[in-house]
Design an enzyme around this catalytic site. Structure first.
Site, PDB file in Angstrom:
ATOM      1  CG  HIS A   1     -18.759  13.407  -2.806  1.00 25.26           C
ATOM      2  ND1 HIS A   1     -18.744  12.813  -4.217  1.00 25.26           N
ATOM      3  CD2 HIS A   1     -18.551  12.287  -2.105  1.00 25.26           C
ATOM      4  CE1 HIS A   1     -18.611  11.647  -4.183  1.00 25.26           C
ATOM      5  NE2 HIS A   1     -18.503  11.177  -2.919  1.00 25.26           N
TER       6      HIS A   1
ATOM      7  CD  GLU B   1     -19.239  15.649  -6.210  1.00 21.66           C
ATOM      8  OE1 GLU B   1     -18.328  16.108  -5.944  1.00 21.66           O
ATOM      9  OE2 GLU B   1     -19.924  14.765  -5.892  1.00 21.66           O
TER      10      GLU B   1
ATOM     11  CB  CYS C   1     -15.408  10.301  -4.171  1.00 24.66           C
ATOM     12  SG  CYS C   1     -16.018   9.085  -2.964  1.00 24.66           S
TER      13      CYS C   1
END
Ligand code: MN
Length: 230
Positions: free
Chosen positions: A204, A206, A96
């Protein structure tokens, strides 16, 4: 175990857990915790994380009215981390804002505000679900990203991602290649060709550690970091 530096931001839990589940030892690095070159000398890989906007003065533009600065010192600190990692071939996963930092660090520019500057843009600011799917991306054949996500994509080129950004890469930095776009043309991933692991994504990954979706990105980073130590 490979030590993976993670640039500190306001919400670290998912980054830490994603790196742990990929077999890495996460180490938070923050503004003021040391010189970037010294910090990276003690680790095997780097994750650059999400956050506020990169100061557009760093790529020669005046700020758009939507500009929201990152924490003081973060731009300079992370640009130095990015340049050091690329120069020294330290495996890097940029996420990001991290992808935007990497692009500016290496000489690229950014779209400052997708809704007002990209005609026909999809919704890229989709806060819910954090681990949901906001839009699809088309992954470039033959890229590191495609190799990493191949088993994840039914047709070998399309995957669905979350999206929480109002900025994106505009002019790609010299030496980098675009490796995924969304159907509106917004750049969603880039990397350096060649053997080094330098992979950047605008979404994202994660946030998906609970389901394991996109764990291949973190596993690829840890694998490259581990190979570098041996
Ligand atoms: Mn997006």
């Amino acid at each position: 175990m490979a030590k993976i530096a993670i640039g500190q931001n306001r919400k670290m839990e998912d980054y830490l857990e994603a790196v742990r589940r990929a077999g890495g030892d996460p180490i938070e690095v923050a503004v003021g915790s040391g010189a970037p070159e010294q910090l990276l000398a003690g680790v095997d890989g780097l994750v650059l994380t999400g956050g506020g906007d990169v100061d557009p003065a760093l790529y020669g533009e005046a700020p758009h009215e939507t500009f929201q600065a990152a924490e003081p010192g973060r731009d300079a600190f992370e640009i130095s981390l990015a340049r050091t990692a690329v120069t020294k071939g330290i495996p890097l996963l940029a996420i990001c804002r991290g992808m935007q930092v990497l692009n500016v660090a290496m000489g690229g520019t950014l779209v400052q505000d997708i809704p007002t500057q990209v005609a026909g843009a999809l919704h890229h600011s989709v806060p819910q679900q954090r681990a949901g799917h906001a839009h699809e991306v088309w992954v470039t054949s033959g890229s590191h990203l495609q190799a990493l996500l191949n088993d994840h994509m039914e047709d070998g080129e399309t995957c669905h991602v979350n999206s929480r950004h109002h900025q994106a890469v505009k002019d790609v930095a010299p030496g980098f290649e675009v490796t995924a776009t969304s159907p509106d043309g917004v750049i969603e991933a880039m990397e350096t060709p060649g053997p080094a692991f330098c992979v950047a994504v605008q979404w994202h990954p994660e946030n998906f550690w609970r389901t394991g979706e996109f764990r291949e990105l973190f596993e690829g980073l840890v694998r490259a970091a581990t190979a570098r130590t041996s």
